[in-house]
Design a protein around this motif. Structure first.
Motif, mmCIF file in Angstrom:
data_model
loop_
_atom_site.group_PDB
_atom_site.id
_atom_site.type_symbol
_atom_site.label_atom_id
_atom_site.label_comp_id
_atom_site.label_asym_id
_atom_site.label_seq_id
_atom_site.Cartn_x
_atom_site.Cartn_y
_atom_site.Cartn_z
ATOM 1 N N THR A 127 -3.602 7.583 -13.380
ATOM 2 C CA THR A 127 -2.637 6.542 -13.028
ATOM 3 C C THR A 127 -3.355 5.248 -12.679
ATOM 4 O OG1 THR A 127 -1.134 8.218 -12.108
ATOM 5 C CG2 THR A 127 -0.699 5.926 -11.522
ATOM 6 N N LEU A 128 -2.956 4.170 -13.345
ATOM 7 C CA LEU A 128 -3.428 2.820 -13.026
ATOM 8 C C LEU A 128 -2.300 2.078 -12.325
ATOM 9 C CD1 LEU A 128 -5.285 0.300 -13.271
ATOM 10 C CD2 LEU A 128 -4.315 -0.039 -15.567
ATOM 11 N N VAL A 129 -2.587 1.531 -11.141
ATOM 12 C CA VAL A 129 -1.582 0.792 -10.371
ATOM 13 C C VAL A 129 -2.156 -0.576 -10.024
ATOM 14 C CG1 VAL A 129 -0.028 0.790 -8.398
ATOM 15 C CG2 VAL A 129 -0.797 2.970 -9.361
ATOM 16 N N VAL A 130 -1.437 -1.618 -10.416
ATOM 17 C CA VAL A 130 -1.855 -2.995 -10.156
ATOM 18 C C VAL A 130 -0.756 -3.722 -9.390
ATOM 19 C CG1 VAL A 130 -2.400 -5.236 -11.199
ATOM 20 C CG2 VAL A 130 -3.321 -3.118 -12.209
ATOM 21 N N VAL A 131 -1.142 -4.415 -8.331
ATOM 22 C CA VAL A 131 -0.271 -5.390 -7.679
ATOM 23 C C VAL A 131 -0.919 -6.742 -7.937
ATOM 24 C CG1 VAL A 131 0.699 -6.216 -5.512
ATOM 25 C CG2 VAL A 131 0.481 -3.758 -5.921
ATOM 26 N N GLY A 132 -0.215 -7.609 -8.671
ATOM 27 C CA GLY A 132 -0.830 -8.846 -9.105
ATOM 28 C C GLY A 132 -0.057 -10.085 -8.719
ATOM 29 N N CYS A 133 -0.657 -11.238 -9.027
ATOM 30 C CA CYS A 133 -0.062 -12.545 -8.761
ATOM 31 C C CYS A 133 0.042 -13.306 -10.076
ATOM 32 C CB CYS A 133 -0.925 -13.348 -7.793
ATOM 33 S SG CYS A 133 -1.340 -12.493 -6.250
ATOM 34 N N ALA A 134 1.108 -14.054 -10.240
ATOM 35 C CA ALA A 134 1.329 -14.831 -11.455
ATOM 36 C C ALA A 134 1.815 -16.230 -11.092
ATOM 37 C CB ALA A 134 2.339 -14.141 -12.367
ATOM 38 N N ARG A 135 1.583 -17.167 -11.979
ATOM 39 C CA ARG A 135 2.053 -18.532 -11.772
ATOM 40 C C ARG A 135 3.554 -18.619 -12.009
ATOM 41 N NH1 ARG A 135 2.600 -22.854 -15.316
ATOM 42 N NH2 ARG A 135 1.411 -21.795 -16.953
ATOM 43 N N GLU A 136 4.243 -19.271 -11.087
ATOM 44 C CA GLU A 136 5.694 -19.426 -11.219
ATOM 45 C C GLU A 136 6.025 -20.384 -12.360
ATOM 46 O OE1 GLU A 136 7.414 -20.585 -7.534
ATOM 47 O OE2 GLU A 136 6.445 -18.970 -6.414
ATOM 48 N N GLU A 137 7.019 -19.995 -13.183
ATOM 49 C CA GLU A 137 7.405 -20.837 -14.304
ATOM 50 C C GLU A 137 8.909 -20.813 -14.550
ATOM 51 O OE1 GLU A 137 5.771 -21.392 -18.797
ATOM 52 O OE2 GLU A 137 6.610 -19.419 -18.311
ATOM 53 N N ASP A 144 -9.114 -1.006 3.277
ATOM 54 C CA ASP A 144 -7.923 -0.341 3.824
ATOM 55 C C ASP A 144 -7.283 0.600 2.808
ATOM 56 O OD1 ASP A 144 -7.864 -1.713 6.413
ATOM 57 O OD2 ASP A 144 -7.422 -3.487 5.232
ATOM 58 N N LEU A 145 -7.090 0.132 1.580
ATOM 59 C CA LEU A 145 -6.454 0.975 0.574
ATOM 60 C C LEU A 145 -7.359 2.129 0.171
ATOM 61 C CD1 LEU A 145 -4.165 1.650 -1.343
ATOM 62 C CD2 LEU A 145 -5.078 -0.045 -2.951
ATOM 63 N N HIS A 205 0.807 -1.223 0.000
ATOM 64 C CA HIS A 205 0.000 0.000 0.000
ATOM 65 C C HIS A 205 0.842 1.276 0.000
ATOM 66 C CE1 HIS A 205 -3.927 -2.052 1.583
ATOM 67 N NE2 HIS A 205 -3.574 -2.458 0.375
ATOM 68 N N PRO A 206 1.865 1.400 0.844
ATOM 69 C CA PRO A 206 2.706 2.618 0.777
ATOM 70 C C PRO A 206 3.354 2.803 -0.590
ATOM 71 C CG PRO A 206 3.094 1.450 2.838
ATOM 72 C CD PRO A 206 2.280 0.529 1.976
ATOM 73 N N TRP A 207 3.795 1.704 -1.179
ATOM 74 C CA TRP A 207 4.387 1.790 -2.528
ATOM 75 C C TRP A 207 3.364 2.301 -3.530
ATOM 76 C CZ3 TRP A 207 3.047 -0.469 -7.149
ATOM 77 C CH2 TRP A 207 3.976 -0.312 -8.188
ATOM 78 N N ILE A 208 2.124 1.834 -3.441
ATOM 79 C CA ILE A 208 1.069 2.301 -4.349
ATOM 80 C C ILE A 208 0.887 3.809 -4.218
ATOM 81 C CG2 ILE A 208 -1.420 2.240 -4.765
ATOM 82 C CD1 ILE A 208 -1.320 -0.759 -4.041
ATOM 83 N N LEU A 209 0.836 4.299 -3.002
ATOM 84 C CA LEU A 209 0.636 5.736 -2.795
ATOM 85 C C LEU A 209 1.793 6.545 -3.376
ATOM 86 C CD1 LEU A 209 -0.760 5.747 0.856
ATOM 87 C CD2 LEU A 209 -2.048 5.879 -1.288
ATOM 88 N N ARG A 210 2.991 5.983 -3.363
ATOM 89 C CA ARG A 210 4.137 6.701 -3.921
ATOM 90 C C ARG A 210 4.093 6.787 -5.447
ATOM 91 N NH1 ARG A 210 6.922 3.680 0.078
ATOM 92 N NH2 ARG A 210 7.774 2.250 -1.485
ATOM 93 N N GLN A 211 3.250 5.999 -6.076
ATOM 94 C CA GLN A 211 3.137 6.050 -7.530
ATOM 95 C C GLN A 211 2.207 7.166 -8.010
ATOM 96 O OE1 GLN A 211 5.448 3.960 -8.747
ATOM 97 N NE2 GLN A 211 5.547 3.509 -6.537
ATOM 98 N N LEU A 212 1.485 7.777 -7.094
ATOM 99 C CA LEU A 212 0.539 8.823 -7.471
ATOM 100 C C LEU A 212 1.267 10.141 -7.679
ATOM 101 C CD1 LEU A 212 -2.367 7.987 -5.004
ATOM 102 C CD2 LEU A 212 -1.815 6.967 -7.227
ATOM 103 N N PRO A 213 0.746 10.983 -8.561
ATOM 104 C CA PRO A 213 1.397 12.275 -8.826
ATOM 105 C C PRO A 213 1.527 13.110 -7.555
ATOM 106 C CG PRO A 213 -0.265 11.805 -10.483
ATOM 107 C CD PRO A 213 -0.432 10.764 -9.411
ATOM 108 N N VAL A 262 -7.255 7.987 -10.494
ATOM 109 C CA VAL A 262 -6.467 6.875 -9.963
ATOM 110 C C VAL A 262 -7.332 5.623 -9.980
ATOM 111 C CG1 VAL A 262 -5.231 5.935 -7.979
ATOM 112 C CG2 VAL A 262 -5.178 8.388 -8.417
ATOM 113 N N ILE A 263 -6.776 4.514 -10.471
ATOM 114 C CA ILE A 263 -7.416 3.208 -10.348
ATOM 115 C C ILE A 263 -6.391 2.241 -9.767
ATOM 116 C CG2 ILE A 263 -8.513 1.276 -11.538
ATOM 117 C CD1 ILE A 263 -9.482 3.189 -13.678
ATOM 118 N N THR A 264 -6.784 1.532 -8.707
ATOM 119 C CA THR A 264 -5.906 0.543 -8.093
ATOM 120 C C THR A 264 -6.572 -0.830 -8.132
ATOM 121 O OG1 THR A 264 -6.801 1.078 -5.892
ATOM 122 C CG2 THR A 264 -4.777 2.206 -6.575
ATOM 123 N N CYS A 265 -5.746 -1.854 -8.153
ATOM 124 C CA CYS A 265 -6.241 -3.230 -8.235
ATOM 125 C C CYS A 265 -5.176 -4.125 -7.608
ATOM 126 C CB CYS A 265 -6.492 -3.586 -9.703
ATOM 127 S SG CYS A 265 -7.196 -5.208 -9.995
#
Length: 221
Positions: A136-146, A53-54, A28-36, A108-111
């Motif tokens: 600003t669009l900010v995404v924190v996502g999950c991916a399958r390990e490969e 929370d966010l 969450h703090p990292w997301i806020l730092r991405q905003l103008p 701002v859009i967060t996901c």
């Protein structure tokens, strides 16, 4: 698929149950730092808001309104209960992305940890189209390990995960609470496949693998 042995995975699960901390809140703090860094923004949208929370953090940066959406009515009810009555700029709605995303535009859009539950291309397109020019669009996502890089980051995250759990729960007589979220499932799309589609849909996007089994995406409209 992970290269961490099952015995170690079970040990980690037991440790995390005794020393819980929220991997998503960590970003969450990292997301806020991405905003103008300028005057307050107009409107914000948090997709998959969970307990809110966010969304409540975004309210400090937004002049008009923050909208949080989640398909789980119980979680949306929790978000509303946890939001001060005088926080009129924060609202929550039961809605499922991508079709249920309220019309923008949003500055701002967060996901966070939601995109792997949704149709990737359709959701990215909908988010892109609802972003205001210069937004600003900010995404924190999950991916399958490969790949080897995926597995290396996973292995590095294990001791750091233990350290974070110990530090965040140090001195507590009972485990700290973790923000309520919907039931999750493991991602079935690899980072390479996500990156390919993201770069096609969002030209100029900044995309990075991260620790704690996450990746991040930042795109300016």
């Amino acid at each position: 698929m992970t290269i961490i042995p099952n015995r170690l995975l079970h040990a980690l699960e037991r440790f995390n149950a005794a020393h819980p901390w929220d991997h998503n809140q960590h970003y969450h703090p990292w997301i806020l730092r991405q905003l103008p860094r300028r005057k307050k923004l107009g409107r914000a949208l948090d997709v998959g808001c969970g307990a809110g929370d966010l969304a409540r953090l975004l309210a400090a940066r937004v002049a008009e309104m923050v909208v949080g959406i989640d398909p789980d009515p119980e979680i949306v009810g929790r978000a509303r209960e946890s939001t001060p009555a005088d926080a009129a700029s924060v609202t929550f709605a039961v809605a499922a992305a991508p079709d249920g995303i309220p019309d923008g535009p949003y500055d701002v859009i967060t996901c966070v940890a939601v995109l792997h539950h949704l149709p990737l291309t359709e959701t990215l397109t909908r988010l892109r189209d609802q972003l205001a020019p210069g937004g600003t669009l900010v995404v924190v996502g999950c991916a399958r390990e490969e790949t080897a890089v995926d597995h290396l980051l996973s292995l590095v995250s294990v001791p750091l995960n233990l350290a974070m759990g110990w530090v965040k729960n140090r001195g507590r007589t009972a485990p700290r609470s973790v923000s309520m979220t919907a039931v999750t499932r493991s991602p079935d799309t690899t980072f390479a496949d996500i990156a390919r589609e993201v770069r096609r849909t969002l030209p100029g996007v900044r995309l990075r693998r991260r620790l704690f089994w996450r990746y991040t995406l930042v795109w300016r409209g």
